[in-house]
Write a protein that holds these residues in place. Structure first.
Motif, PDB file in Angstrom:
ATOM      1  N   LEU A 128       0.842  -1.191   0.000  1.00  0.00           N
ATOM      2  CA  LEU A 128       0.000   0.000   0.000  1.00  0.00           C
ATOM      3  C   LEU A 128       0.878   1.241   0.000  1.00  0.00           C
ATOM      4  O   LEU A 128       1.966   1.241   0.596  1.00  0.00           O
ATOM      5  CB  LEU A 128      -0.888   0.025   1.249  1.00  0.00           C
ATOM      6  N   ASP A 129       0.410   2.283  -0.637  1.00  0.00           N
ATOM      7  CA  ASP A 129       1.130   3.550  -0.632  1.00  0.00           C
ATOM      8  C   ASP A 129       1.237   4.080   0.797  1.00  0.00           C
ATOM      9  O   ASP A 129       0.246   4.173   1.521  1.00  0.00           O
ATOM     10  CB  ASP A 129       0.386   4.567  -1.513  1.00  0.00           C
ATOM     11  N   ALA A 130       2.441   4.418   1.221  1.00  0.00           N
ATOM     12  CA  ALA A 130       2.667   4.975   2.556  1.00  0.00           C
ATOM     13  C   ALA A 130       3.080   6.441   2.476  1.00  0.00           C
ATOM     14  O   ALA A 130       3.451   7.028   3.487  1.00  0.00           O
ATOM     15  CB  ALA A 130       3.747   4.179   3.289  1.00  0.00           C
ATOM     16  N   HIS A 131       3.031   7.013   1.243  1.00  0.00           N
ATOM     17  CA  HIS A 131       3.468   8.392   1.004  1.00  0.00           C
ATOM     18  C   HIS A 131       4.977   8.511   1.292  1.00  0.00           C
ATOM     19  O   HIS A 131       5.636   7.529   1.622  1.00  0.00           O
ATOM     20  CB  HIS A 131       2.646   9.371   1.847  1.00  0.00           C
ATOM     21  N   ARG A 132       5.520   9.682   1.146  1.00  0.00           N
ATOM     22  CA  ARG A 132       6.960   9.923   1.357  1.00  0.00           C
ATOM     23  C   ARG A 132       7.827   8.964   0.525  1.00  0.00           C
ATOM     24  O   ARG A 132       8.894   8.539   0.961  1.00  0.00           O
ATOM     25  CB  ARG A 132       7.329   9.793   2.838  1.00  0.00           C
ATOM     26  N   HIS A 133       7.318   8.553  -0.654  1.00  0.00           N
ATOM     27  CA  HIS A 133       8.039   7.640  -1.546  1.00  0.00           C
ATOM     28  C   HIS A 133       8.348   6.305  -0.865  1.00  0.00           C
ATOM     29  O   HIS A 133       9.430   5.729  -1.053  1.00  0.00           O
ATOM     30  CB  HIS A 133       9.336   8.290  -2.044  1.00  0.00           C
ATOM     31  N   GLU A 134       7.401   5.821  -0.088  1.00  0.00           N
ATOM     32  CA  GLU A 134       7.544   4.539   0.610  1.00  0.00           C
ATOM     33  C   GLU A 134       6.263   3.731   0.458  1.00  0.00           C
ATOM     34  O   GLU A 134       5.211   4.257   0.105  1.00  0.00           O
ATOM     35  CB  GLU A 134       7.843   4.754   2.094  1.00  0.00           C
ATOM     36  N   VAL A 135       6.371   2.441   0.748  1.00  0.00           N
ATOM     37  CA  VAL A 135       5.199   1.569   0.745  1.00  0.00           C
ATOM     38  C   VAL A 135       5.133   0.796   2.061  1.00  0.00           C
ATOM     39  O   VAL A 135       6.156   0.513   2.685  1.00  0.00           O
ATOM     40  CB  VAL A 135       5.219   0.549  -0.422  1.00  0.00           C
ATOM     41  N   PHE A 136       3.905   0.504   2.464  1.00  0.00           N
ATOM     42  CA  PHE A 136       3.680  -0.497   3.501  1.00  0.00           C
ATOM     43  C   PHE A 136       3.666  -1.826   2.768  1.00  0.00           C
ATOM     44  O   PHE A 136       2.903  -2.006   1.818  1.00  0.00           O
ATOM     45  CB  PHE A 136       2.336  -0.286   4.194  1.00  0.00           C
ATOM     46  N   LEU A 137       4.490  -2.756   3.186  1.00  0.00           N
ATOM     47  CA  LEU A 137       4.653  -4.002   2.440  1.00  0.00           C
ATOM     48  C   LEU A 137       4.479  -5.218   3.335  1.00  0.00           C
ATOM     49  O   LEU A 137       5.046  -5.270   4.431  1.00  0.00           O
ATOM     50  CB  LEU A 137       6.044  -4.039   1.789  1.00  0.00           C
ATOM     51  N   ARG A 138       3.680  -6.154   2.881  1.00  0.00           N
ATOM     52  CA  ARG A 138       3.528  -7.440   3.560  1.00  0.00           C
ATOM     53  C   ARG A 138       4.190  -8.504   2.689  1.00  0.00           C
ATOM     54  O   ARG A 138       3.820  -8.675   1.516  1.00  0.00           O
ATOM     55  CB  ARG A 138       2.059  -7.804   3.770  1.00  0.00           C
ATOM     56  N   LEU A 139       5.174  -9.196   3.238  1.00  0.00           N
ATOM     57  CA  LEU A 139       5.829 -10.295   2.556  1.00  0.00           C
ATOM     58  C   LEU A 139       5.283 -11.588   3.141  1.00  0.00           C
ATOM     59  O   LEU A 139       5.542 -11.918   4.307  1.00  0.00           O
ATOM     60  CB  LEU A 139       7.350 -10.218   2.745  1.00  0.00           C
ATOM     61  N   LEU A 147       6.655  -4.443   6.668  1.00  0.00           N
ATOM     62  CA  LEU A 147       7.665  -3.421   6.834  1.00  0.00           C
ATOM     63  C   LEU A 147       7.301  -2.171   6.052  1.00  0.00           C
ATOM     64  O   LEU A 147       6.417  -2.189   5.189  1.00  0.00           O
ATOM     65  CB  LEU A 147       9.036  -3.927   6.378  1.00  0.00           C
ATOM     66  N   LEU A 148       7.981  -1.090   6.377  1.00  0.00           N
ATOM     67  CA  LEU A 148       7.859   0.174   5.667  1.00  0.00           C
ATOM     68  C   LEU A 148       9.156   0.377   4.907  1.00  0.00           C
ATOM     69  O   LEU A 148      10.241   0.293   5.492  1.00  0.00           O
ATOM     70  CB  LEU A 148       7.645   1.311   6.668  1.00  0.00           C
ATOM     71  N   ALA A 149       9.073   0.607   3.594  1.00  0.00           N
ATOM     72  CA  ALA A 149      10.312   0.675   2.823  1.00  0.00           C
ATOM     73  C   ALA A 149      10.151   1.552   1.591  1.00  0.00           C
ATOM     74  O   ALA A 149       9.061   1.692   1.033  1.00  0.00           O
ATOM     75  CB  ALA A 149      10.748  -0.727   2.397  1.00  0.00           C
ATOM     76  N   GLY A 150      11.272   2.139   1.179  1.00  0.00           N
ATOM     77  CA  GLY A 150      11.358   2.865  -0.071  1.00  0.00           C
ATOM     78  C   GLY A 150      12.167   2.059  -1.068  1.00  0.00           C
ATOM     79  O   GLY A 150      12.553   0.914  -0.789  1.00  0.00           O
ATOM     80  N   VAL A 151      12.471   2.650  -2.215  1.00  0.00           N
ATOM     81  CA  VAL A 151      13.192   1.928  -3.264  1.00  0.00           C
ATOM     82  C   VAL A 151      14.549   1.440  -2.772  1.00  0.00           C
ATOM     83  O   VAL A 151      14.954   0.310  -3.034  1.00  0.00           O
ATOM     84  CB  VAL A 151      13.360   2.830  -4.513  1.00  0.00           C
TER      85      VAL A 151
END
Length: 234
Positions: A128-139, A147-151
């Motif tokens: 999901l988009d987390a703004h600030r060029h990051e995503v909320f990610l479920r692996l 986790l919360l991560a950017g590129v």
């Protein structure tokens, strides 16, 4: 939390009635469902406009219950998406659910919005988009993690073997740049009704969360905390 007798009485009166609440995203929703034949039959659902949850959520729940001729005491559980998402939205949703659940000792099941979206798409992972060029990610997988991560952070994370569910262009674009080889599956945003369906096994097994310990699943600090630290260390 209701004891066995009160749960049984609720079932006798109305069947298994479950309320769902999701205020984590740009838009939110509430849903009312009856458990029938091991599945959830939606009796009603209402979409909530973003940035107005504090003013509309409780009223929307009241209208939904009234339309279904249901009282709060008839509910055997409330399912709530506890994040990740908007810091304010998550807090408003959880606070409202606690306020609804505590007086009548209604059990609560909290669930990750990412888990709901992955289940909705029929895959194990979601972003999901987390703004600030990051995503909320479920692996997903045997030991799912979020986790919360950017590129840059994603460059050090192995690309999941299965598909990744996305529901917004920002998350899709970021993952496509970070993981060109990843298989992305576009799906609709998760709703309160989807959360109820995913959590039905927990409701039926009476695997509820401790309301006193219930907290938001933020994956990051609020703006106030971030900027407060900046001022403090300046």
């Amino acid at each position: 939390m209701p004891d066995s007798q009160s749960v049984a009485e609720s079932m006798d009166r109305k069947g298994l009635l479950v309320l769902g609440v999701d205020t984590c995203g740009p838009t939110g929703s509430v849903a009312l469902a009856r458990v029938e034949g091991g599945g959830a039959r939606m009796l009603g659902k209402t979409e909530l406009a973003g940035r107005s949850y504090s003013a509309t959520l409780v009223a929307a729940v009241e209208e939904l219950l009234t339309a279904g001729n249901v009282k709060l005491a008839d509910l055997v559980a409330i399912v709530v998406a506890s994040g990740p998402g908007s810091f304010t939205g998550v807090r408003v949703g959880l606070s409202a659910v606690k306020g609804l659940a505590e007086p009548g000792r209604i059990p609560v099941v909290a669930v990750s919005r990412l888990a709901v979206m992955a289940a909705k798409a029929g895959v194990e992972s979601a972003a999901l988009d987390a703004h600030r060029h990051e995503v909320f990610l479920r692996l997903g997988g045997e030991k799912a993690r979020e986790l919360l991560a950017g590129v840059e952070e994603l460059a050090g994370v192995p690309v999941p073997g299965g598909s990744i569910a996305v529901c917004d262009e920002a998350a899709e674009s970021l993952l496509a740049r970070a993981w060109p080889a990843a298989t992305l599956v576009r799906t609709l945003a998760p709703t309160a009704g989807d959360a109820i369906e995913l959590c039905l096994p927990r409701v039926l097994e009476r695997s509820f969360d401790d309301l006193a310990l219930l907290d938001g699943h933020y994956l990051r600090r609020s703006d106030a905390e971030i900027f407060g630290d900046t001022v403090h260390h300046a």
